[in-house]
Enzyme design. Structure first.
Site, PDB file in Angstrom:
ATOM      1  N   HIS A  24       0.834  -1.204   0.000  1.00  0.00           N
ATOM      2  CA  HIS A  24       0.000   0.000   0.000  1.00  0.00           C
ATOM      3  C   HIS A  24       0.869   1.254   0.000  1.00  0.00           C
ATOM      4  O   HIS A  24       0.485   2.285  -0.533  1.00  0.00           O
ATOM      5  CB  HIS A  24      -0.935  -0.026   1.203  1.00  0.00           C
ATOM      6  CG  HIS A  24      -2.116  -0.919   0.968  1.00  0.00           C
ATOM      7  ND1 HIS A  24      -2.846  -1.467   1.975  1.00  0.00           N
ATOM      8  CD2 HIS A  24      -2.669  -1.341  -0.179  1.00  0.00           C
ATOM      9  CE1 HIS A  24      -3.821  -2.208   1.455  1.00  0.00           C
ATOM     10  NE2 HIS A  24      -3.723  -2.141   0.149  1.00  0.00           N
ATOM     11  N   ARG A  66     -12.572  22.797   2.276  1.00  0.00           N
ATOM     12  CA  ARG A  66     -13.116  22.298   3.546  1.00  0.00           C
ATOM     13  C   ARG A  66     -12.384  23.017   4.686  1.00  0.00           C
ATOM     14  O   ARG A  66     -11.326  22.577   5.140  1.00  0.00           O
ATOM     15  CB  ARG A  66     -12.894  20.793   3.659  1.00  0.00           C
ATOM     16  CG  ARG A  66     -13.758  19.943   2.739  1.00  0.00           C
ATOM     17  CD  ARG A  66     -13.479  18.468   2.988  1.00  0.00           C
ATOM     18  NE  ARG A  66     -14.514  17.616   2.449  1.00  0.00           N
ATOM     19  CZ  ARG A  66     -14.361  16.845   1.373  1.00  0.00           C
ATOM     20  NH1 ARG A  66     -13.232  16.840   0.717  1.00  0.00           N
ATOM     21  NH2 ARG A  66     -15.343  16.059   0.965  1.00  0.00           N
ATOM     22  N   ARG A  98     -16.110  26.877   1.803  1.00  0.00           N
ATOM     23  CA  ARG A  98     -17.263  26.403   2.573  1.00  0.00           C
ATOM     24  C   ARG A  98     -17.066  26.801   4.031  1.00  0.00           C
ATOM     25  O   ARG A  98     -15.984  26.594   4.589  1.00  0.00           O
ATOM     26  CB  ARG A  98     -17.370  24.876   2.471  1.00  0.00           C
ATOM     27  CG  ARG A  98     -18.488  24.325   3.339  1.00  0.00           C
ATOM     28  CD  ARG A  98     -18.667  22.848   3.149  1.00  0.00           C
ATOM     29  NE  ARG A  98     -17.635  22.069   3.807  1.00  0.00           N
ATOM     30  CZ  ARG A  98     -17.585  20.738   3.748  1.00  0.00           C
ATOM     31  NH1 ARG A  98     -18.482  20.073   3.043  1.00  0.00           N
ATOM     32  NH2 ARG A  98     -16.655  20.075   4.376  1.00  0.00           N
ATOM     33  N   GLU A 146     -27.171  18.615   0.704  1.00  0.00           N
ATOM     34  CA  GLU A 146     -26.693  17.321   1.209  1.00  0.00           C
ATOM     35  C   GLU A 146     -27.644  16.693   2.227  1.00  0.00           C
ATOM     36  O   GLU A 146     -27.303  15.717   2.879  1.00  0.00           O
ATOM     37  CB  GLU A 146     -25.266  17.434   1.758  1.00  0.00           C
ATOM     38  CG  GLU A 146     -25.006  18.596   2.670  1.00  0.00           C
ATOM     39  CD  GLU A 146     -23.524  18.743   3.060  1.00  0.00           C
ATOM     40  OE1 GLU A 146     -22.730  17.840   2.798  1.00  0.00           O
ATOM     41  OE2 GLU A 146     -23.202  19.775   3.647  1.00  0.00           O
ATOM     42  N   ASN A 161     -21.836  12.867  -0.693  1.00  0.00           N
ATOM     43  CA  ASN A 161     -21.470  11.947   0.396  1.00  0.00           C
ATOM     44  C   ASN A 161     -22.537  11.979   1.482  1.00  0.00           C
ATOM     45  O   ASN A 161     -23.088  10.952   1.879  1.00  0.00           O
ATOM     46  CB  ASN A 161     -20.128  12.344   1.039  1.00  0.00           C
ATOM     47  CG  ASN A 161     -19.018  12.486   0.026  1.00  0.00           C
ATOM     48  OD1 ASN A 161     -19.116  11.941  -1.066  1.00  0.00           O
ATOM     49  ND2 ASN A 161     -17.981  13.217   0.366  1.00  0.00           N
ATOM     50  N   ARG A 209     -22.293   6.786   6.806  1.00  0.00           N
ATOM     51  CA  ARG A 209     -21.260   6.532   5.814  1.00  0.00           C
ATOM     52  C   ARG A 209     -20.002   5.906   6.400  1.00  0.00           C
ATOM     53  O   ARG A 209     -19.140   5.436   5.677  1.00  0.00           O
ATOM     54  CB  ARG A 209     -20.953   7.813   5.008  1.00  0.00           C
ATOM     55  CG  ARG A 209     -20.224   8.907   5.731  1.00  0.00           C
ATOM     56  CD  ARG A 209     -20.368  10.233   4.972  1.00  0.00           C
ATOM     57  NE  ARG A 209     -19.109  10.955   4.844  1.00  0.00           N
ATOM     58  CZ  ARG A 209     -19.014  12.233   4.537  1.00  0.00           C
ATOM     59  NH1 ARG A 209     -20.105  12.953   4.298  1.00  0.00           N
ATOM     60  NH2 ARG A 209     -17.862  12.821   4.430  1.00  0.00           N
ATOM     61  N   CYS A 258     -19.817  18.193  -5.336  1.00  0.00           N
ATOM     62  CA  CYS A 258     -18.474  18.118  -4.759  1.00  0.00           C
ATOM     63  C   CYS A 258     -18.278  16.896  -3.869  1.00  0.00           C
ATOM     64  O   CYS A 258     -17.275  16.775  -3.184  1.00  0.00           O
ATOM     65  CB  CYS A 258     -18.158  19.392  -3.978  1.00  0.00           C
ATOM     66  SG  CYS A 258     -19.299  19.704  -2.636  1.00  0.00           S
TER      67      CYS A 258
HETATM   68  C1  PEP Z   1     -20.388  15.774   0.923  1.00  0.00           C
HETATM   69  O1  PEP Z   1     -21.055  15.536   1.929  1.00  0.00           O
HETATM   70  O2  PEP Z   1     -20.573  15.233  -0.178  1.00  0.00           O
HETATM   71  C2  PEP Z   1     -19.282  16.729   0.985  1.00  0.00           C
HETATM   72  C3  PEP Z   1     -18.601  17.089  -0.082  1.00  0.00           C
HETATM   73  O3  PEP Z   1     -18.960  17.204   2.203  1.00  0.00           O
HETATM   74  P1  PEP Z   1     -18.057  16.386   3.253  1.00  0.00           P
HETATM   75  O4  PEP Z   1     -17.587  15.139   2.593  1.00  0.00           O
HETATM   76  O5  PEP Z   1     -16.959  17.306   3.625  1.00  0.00           O
HETATM   77  O6  PEP Z   1     -19.034  16.145   4.362  1.00  0.00           O
HETATM   78 MG    MG Z   2     -20.966  16.885   3.647  1.00  0.00          MG
END
Ligand code: PEP
Ligand code: MG
Length: 843
Positions: free
Chosen positions: A454, A563, A599, A698, A721, A732, A769
């Site tokens: 890795h 971020r 952001r 989101e 995400n 997640r 994103c």
């Molecule tokens: C998302 O939630 O898709 C995102 C880009 O924000 P983060 O992954 O920083 O929560």
């Molecule tokens: Mg997010």
């Protein structure tokens, strides 16, 4: 008579199997072979329309049995049944029998007029003669539930033999997928390969099975949902763990071939293993890291020791989560998944439970119990013959060290250098390597290791040349000597002469020039093909000023997501307004006129920022996250807003709020922003009065009211995400529900479509994103759904730009509409892989 259809990826194989079957029955069967696709450049594949025609050619109400070779042949056969319609489909059976043996057995049975059920049964049992001839420990082939179960297993034990089809076998990523899938079911599941048996829910036991390409493993499941578990594992193995077509990354790239050819002539080199391409000349330094010594102590309270151990595991898990996020930005999401696999080691019963048992039974300290479990596991990996699995030992050491750091006082030497060096080490772990800065680590030379660890994957992603397996003698070489290293050929020159140095330097320059040429291609904007091309903006996700160089090098046309919470990590106090202002200006300066979307602070749930006041919550993912935290802590919010607004002067900066759930929330954030702007104005401070303000989509509620939000915001950016996690109701970070966390799920794609429609109607821009944006497979769908901008970790940019350049807008729109009607993420993925291979064989 029952008709037979043999579906293969290869037209020749389908024809060949048909020929054998016809020979066996002296031409008395109704048999069709179908394979390949109509693409001269890439003829391998299966086509549902052709499969349908083949079935029709042998169809009668007696029925048709269809045998398929690999993975997507099954999907094509299923699609063919849909095309034929339910009336005919009920007389057709898709059969999991072995392709050649099953075909012969089925043909013989069909030729004597047997029923469809009997023909199928015969095909399914076609491996029995071979199995009886071979000793039980080396049983080869597939078995079916109707066969006798082995002694010692309860009658309800489900047994399935699977063939490993992916090139690297059950290495860390597929093994992790296997364990994840097995863990979703309450059944007890074991996996046997030869004489070794593993718990299917233990990552280490699964990887140390050493299952390689072509090996067969026996899965046995009993208890609740055993059948479903086996079916899911079978599907996973048949999909080649999502690695169809992947091969070991070639160490010699186009860019380095030229340099490598000439180097053969330069004398005096010692040979190692080429692990990451490129040439370096510079002073060498040693990095000496080792597993810490741990003394074994008796403890008074073993229960307390177990609590300490659990706490260390949790801390290590949090660190790995953070490291994965940082690594995703630096080296790409796919490579960063290495740290996901490492996280699984922390839950592995073979390490965790073994340590706890030692603490309890021997009343010993947690550090010694863990160290012992790690040593035993490392040894197991080292004993494996398969080189790839052998190298997983370094991951065990990496995770082992990480946990030990929380149990005993142990610090590692820093991996930062004040000048460019060639780094020498016994071995480097992935955590070590990901910290390296390619600007001052010119190359890596290690005593141990091969070409598939890795760490070498990380080195390749960082573009640092690497040579491994040079032997322990290199650890005694004197520091600061100027040496030369060639990662393409796996050579190191310990004492290069002046002439050799000049020659090697010239080759290095040539290599760098070639790399720059390749990067230049990624610098151009990406437009779709065809008469009415559409240009998609491709921008980067970053975590701070240090990420801008890589973003620009990879061809980012700006930053789509900064971020900012990363600025708050690893420090005792939140950054001041001045510090934030400086960081934002630094990034904006690097971007020049390119857009930069900052952001505002997104903390809470898994984004723990120790320097902030964050109260424990019962359900933090549904708690004070993102904008909610900022609205509840207006001083922290206002400090950041001031810094962003001020940095906007003379820069192309936009601002974006995370986790907006309602229009009210957006209005509240906007009101604070207006207040800050007013205060700046009153104070006569210069700031960007017209800064665009957007929001992240989101949370599903934001999609539901996207039309209302679109009327308020200047732009949308879809955070796929979190949108996936909240839409699917699946954390997640929880591997038990990991199968639901896939942004290619049609449910998520429909949300993207709905958001895009609302943005279009309000005539605002919409980007994405989340990780979905960085997946080249998804690019046509996202274009087809109407997204203007894709923002991703920098290393994913070149691949996504290539994907954009290889599709037309009508193709993309058709693909987008098609996938919205599928039912599973797997269907979407299979369809996209096939379409992309058919339309433009770029992957
Ligand atoms: C998302 O939630 O898709 C995102 C880009 O924000 P983060 O992954 O920083 O929560
Ligand atoms: Mg997010």
């Amino acid at each position: 008579m029952v008709g037979l259809v043999f579906v293969s990826h290869s037209a020749k194989l389908a024809e060949g199997v048909k020929e054998i079957a016809e020979q066996m029955t002296r031409g008395r069967g109704m048999i069709a072979g179908v394979g390949g696709i109509d693409d001269p450049e890439n003829p391998f594949g299966t086509d549902p329309v052709k499969v349908k025609a083949a079935i029709e050619s042998v169809y009668s109400d007696d029925g048709v049995l269809v045998l398929m070779d690999l993975g997507s042949a099954l999907l094509s056969a299923e699609m063919a049944l849909e095309l034929l319609g339910p009336e005919q489909a009920k007389h057709i059976k898709l059969c999991a029998a072995p392709f050649v043996e099953g075909a012969v057995a089925a043909a013989v049975q069909a030729s004597i007029g047997a029923s469809l059920a009997d023909v199928m049964n015969e095909a399914l049992n076609a491996l029995a003669p071979k199995q009886e001839q071979l000793p039980p420990a080396t049983i080869i082939g597939s078995t079916v539930e109707s066969r006798q179960v082995p002694a010692g297993f309860a009658p309800e034990t489900i047994k399935q033999i699977l063939t490993i089809l992916n090139p690297k076998g059950l290495h860390a990523r597929p093994a992790a997928d296997f364990v994840n899938t097995a863990s979703r079911y309450p059944a007890t599941i074991t996996v046997t390969k030869g004489t070794k048996t593993a718990d299917a829910k233990s990552i280490n036991q699964m990887t140390t099975l050493g299952a390689a390409l072509g090996d067969q493993i026996v899965v046995r499941a009993s208890g609740p949902q055993a059948r479903q578990a086996v079916a899911a594992l079978k599907a996973l193995a048949e999909s080649e763990f999502g690695e169809q077509g992947e091969r070991n990354p070639p160490v010699t790239s186009e860019a380095t071939a030229l340099a490598g050819d000439t180097l053969e002539d330069i004398q005096g080199a010692m040979a190692g293993i080429p692990a990451s391409p490129g040439i370096a000349v510079g002073p060498m330094v040693h990095y000496r890291s080792r597993m810490p010594e741990v003394e074994t102590r008796k403890v008074q309270d073993p229960q307390r020791e177990i609590e300490k151990f659990q706490a260390a595991l949790s801390l290590a898990k949090k660190e790995l989560e953070q490291l994965k996020n940082q690594a995703a930005q630096k080296i790409g999401t796919k490579e960063a998944a290495i740290f996901d696999a490492q996280k699984m080691f922390l839950d592995d019963p073979a390490l965790r439970d073994a340590s706890k048992e030692k603490i309890l039974t021997r009343q010993c300290n947690a550090a010694s119990a863990w160290r012992e479990a790690i040593d035993a596991m490392t040894q197991k990996y080292r004993e494996l013959e398969d080189l790839y699995l052998h190298e997983r030992a370094t991951d065990v050491i990496d995770v082992g060290r990480r946990v030990l750091r929380h149990l005993i006082d142990h610090d590692l030497p820093p991996l930062t250098f004040d000048r460019p060096v060639i780094l020498f080490a016994k071995e480097l772990t992935p955590s070590d390597t990901v910290q390296l800065n390619p600007d001052n680590v010119l190359a890596i030379c290690t005593a141990l290791g091969g070409g598939t660890s890795h760490s070498t994957i990380v080195a390749r992603a960082l573009g640092i040349p690497a040579i491994t397996g040079l032997g322990e003698d290199i650890l005694t070489w004197p520091e600061n000597e100027i040496i030369a290293a060639d990662g393409t050929r796996g050579r190191v020159w310990p004492h290069p002469t002046q002439t050799q140095l000049a020659e090697l330097n010239a080759l290095r320059d040539k290599w760098i020039t070639q790399q720059h040429q390749a990067k230049r291609l990624a610098q151009a904007p990406a437009s779709t093909m065809g008469p009415n091309p559409r240009t998609i903006e491709v921008v980067a996700n970053i975590g701070g000023p240090h990420d801008t160089k890589s973003a620009l090098d990879h061809g980012a046309e700006g930053v789509g997501l900064f971020r900012t919470e990363f600025l708050f990590l690893g420090r005792p106090q939140p950054p001041s307004e001045a510090e934030q202002f400086q960081a934002y200006c630094q990034v904006a300066d690097a971007m020049q006129t390119r857009p930069l979307v900052i952001r505002t602070l997104d903390v809470g749930a898994d984004k723990v920022v120790p320097c902030l006041d964050m109260a424990a919550e019962t359900n933090p993912f549904l708690g004070l996250r993102g904008i909610r935290y900022c609205l509840a802590h207006p001083q922290i919010f206002k400090t950041q807003l001031r810094a962003i607004l001020k940095a906007g002067t003379g820069h192309n900066i936009k601002m974006m709020f995370p986790m907006i759930s309602t229009p009210e929330e957006f209005d509240a954030a906007k009101a604070i922003l207006d207040e800050v702007a007013q205060e700046l104005k009153t104070a006569g401070t210069s700031f960007d009065e017209n800064m665009e303000v957007g929001l992240m989509i989101e949370v599903p509620s934001a999609v539901a009211v996207a039309d209302q939000l679109a009327g308020r915001a200047d732009f949308f950016s879809i955070g796929s995400n979190d949108l996936t996690q909240y839409l699917m109701g699946a954390d997640r970070g929880n591997r038990q529900v990991n199968h639901l966390v896939n942004a290619l799920n049609p449910a998520v794609l429909r949300m993207v479509a709905q958001t895009t429609r609302a943005a279009r109607k309000a005539e605002i821009r919409v980007g994405i994103c989340g990780e979905l944006a960085g997946n080249p497979l998804a690019a046509p769908v996202l274009i087809g759904l109407g997204l203007d901008e894709l923002s991703m970790s920098a290393p994913n940019i070149p691949g996504v730009k290539t994907a954009i350049r290889h599709c037309t807008v009508p193709q993309a729109e058709k693909m987008a509409q098609t996938v919205l009607n599928f039912e599973t993420a797997q269907q979407v993925e299979t369809y996209l892989k096939k379409e992309i291979a058919l339309n433009h064989p770029l992957h």
